[in-house]
Write a protein that holds these residues in place. Structure first.
Motif, short mmCIF file in Angstrom:
data_model
loop_
_atom_site.label_atom_id
_atom_site.label_comp_id
_atom_site.label_asym_id
_atom_site.label_seq_id
_atom_site.Cartn_x
_atom_site.Cartn_y
_atom_site.Cartn_z
N ALA A 157 0.84 -1.19 0.00
CA ALA A 157 0.00 0.00 0.00
C ALA A 157 0.87 1.24 0.00
O ALA A 157 2.07 1.14 0.05
CB ALA A 157 -0.92 -0.02 1.20
N THR A 158 0.26 2.45 -0.04
CA THR A 158 1.05 3.67 -0.16
C THR A 158 0.65 4.77 0.81
O THR A 158 -0.38 4.71 1.44
CB THR A 158 0.91 4.24 -1.59
N ALA A 159 1.47 5.85 0.92
CA ALA A 159 1.19 6.99 1.79
C ALA A 159 1.59 8.30 1.12
O ALA A 159 2.36 8.29 0.19
CB ALA A 159 1.94 6.83 3.10
N ALA A 160 1.07 9.45 1.53
CA ALA A 160 1.34 10.73 0.88
C ALA A 160 2.22 11.65 1.71
O ALA A 160 2.54 11.35 2.84
CB ALA A 160 0.03 11.42 0.54
N LEU A 161 2.55 12.81 1.16
CA LEU A 161 3.54 13.68 1.76
C LEU A 161 2.98 14.84 2.57
O LEU A 161 1.98 15.41 2.20
CB LEU A 161 4.40 14.27 0.62
N PRO A 162 3.65 15.23 3.69
CA PRO A 162 3.23 16.38 4.48
C PRO A 162 4.01 17.63 4.12
O PRO A 162 4.93 17.56 3.33
CB PRO A 162 3.56 15.94 5.89
N CYS A 163 3.69 18.75 4.72
CA CYS A 163 4.44 20.00 4.66
C CYS A 163 3.97 20.93 3.55
O CYS A 163 3.44 20.51 2.54
CB CYS A 163 5.93 19.80 4.48
N LYS A 178 -4.26 10.58 -1.05
CA LYS A 178 -3.55 9.96 0.08
C LYS A 178 -2.79 8.74 -0.42
O LYS A 178 -3.26 8.00 -1.27
CB LYS A 178 -4.54 9.55 1.17
N VAL A 179 -1.63 8.56 0.15
CA VAL A 179 -0.81 7.40 -0.20
C VAL A 179 -1.15 6.27 0.77
O VAL A 179 -1.14 6.47 1.97
CB VAL A 179 0.69 7.75 -0.11
N PRO A 180 -1.46 5.09 0.27
CA PRO A 180 -1.77 3.96 1.15
C PRO A 180 -0.54 3.50 1.94
O PRO A 180 0.58 3.55 1.44
CB PRO A 180 -2.23 2.86 0.21
N VAL A 181 -0.79 3.05 3.14
CA VAL A 181 0.26 2.50 4.00
C VAL A 181 -0.12 1.05 4.33
O VAL A 181 -1.28 0.76 4.61
CB VAL A 181 0.37 3.30 5.32
N PRO A 222 5.04 10.85 -6.69
CA PRO A 222 4.69 10.54 -5.31
C PRO A 222 4.90 9.04 -5.06
O PRO A 222 5.02 8.25 -5.99
CB PRO A 222 3.20 10.89 -5.23
N PHE A 223 4.94 8.67 -3.79
CA PHE A 223 5.03 7.25 -3.46
C PHE A 223 3.79 6.52 -3.98
O PHE A 223 2.68 7.03 -3.91
CB PHE A 223 5.10 7.03 -1.95
N ASP A 224 4.00 5.33 -4.48
CA ASP A 224 2.89 4.44 -4.81
C ASP A 224 2.44 3.70 -3.56
O ASP A 224 1.30 3.24 -3.50
CB ASP A 224 3.31 3.44 -5.89
N ALA A 225 3.34 3.57 -2.59
CA ALA A 225 3.00 2.89 -1.34
C ALA A 225 4.08 3.16 -0.30
O ALA A 225 5.22 3.43 -0.66
CB ALA A 225 2.87 1.40 -1.57
#
Length: 191
Positions: free
Chosen positions: A11-17, A28-31, A127-130
């Protein structure tokens, strides 16, 4: 909400800041949390995923209770085996010397934030895929799951960009029956 499909078994997750573009933050990037007993094959599963990512951009958080993170070293080796170009794309944050659900429990979201910030500063605009989080063999996945569900967290800016989509528990099939029976004896009957 614009959502990407998570890769198989990942899964993936997204970036902050504020340094991250609105387009990146929009999805949102899944984790994925990878859990299981010591020696069950968590690192093998994660290394296999890394070796077979087929162009997917993955981020990793690797937790080890030992002072030296052997699991992270194995993932670096797996990445290097892919070839020179792919090795440059390894994004990993390590957390050693303690369990991420116990004595280091407050460090899970800061590790995800550190991973996202390092990605935002990289030359690769994708961006991250996961994001894959490999827990220690001692970790309680439910305690980790709750970290992703607290809207009052001081890391709400991270939670706005990531979503826990899966908890994968790796089981050593050869040893499962013996572990199950020992727990049944401990509790005095069937579980």
């Amino acid at each position: 909400m614009n959502r990407r499909s998570p890769p198989t078994a990942v899964a993936t997750a997204a970036l902050p800041c504020a340094t991250i573009s609105a387009a990146v933050i929009a999805a949102k990037v899944p984790v994925v949390l990878v859990s299981g007993f010591l020696g069950a094959g968590k690192t093998t599963l994660v290394a296999h995923t890394l070796a077979n990512r087929q162009g997917r951009l993955l981020g990793f958080v690797v937790n080890d209770v030992a002072a030296v993170n052997i699991d992270a070293s194995l993932l670096v080796d797996a990445s290097a085996a892919e070839g020179e170009d792919d090795r440059d794309e390894l994004h990993m944050v390590t957390l050693e010397d303690g369990c991420i659900c116990c004595e280091r429990s407050g460090e899970l979201l800061p590790c995800v934030e550190k991973l996202l910030l390092s990605k935002a500063q990289s030359a690769d605009p994708r961006p991250f895929d996961a994001i894959i989080i490999e827990c220690t063999g001692l970790a309680e996945p439910n305690r980790l799951r709750t970290a992703f569900e607290n809207p009052l967290s001081p890391f709400a800016h991270v939670l706005d960009q990531v979503e826990l989509t899966s908890v994968v528990t790796v089981v050593d099939a050869a040893a499962f029956q013996a572990h199950y029976e020992s727990l049944a004896r401990y509790w005095g009957g069937p579980l």
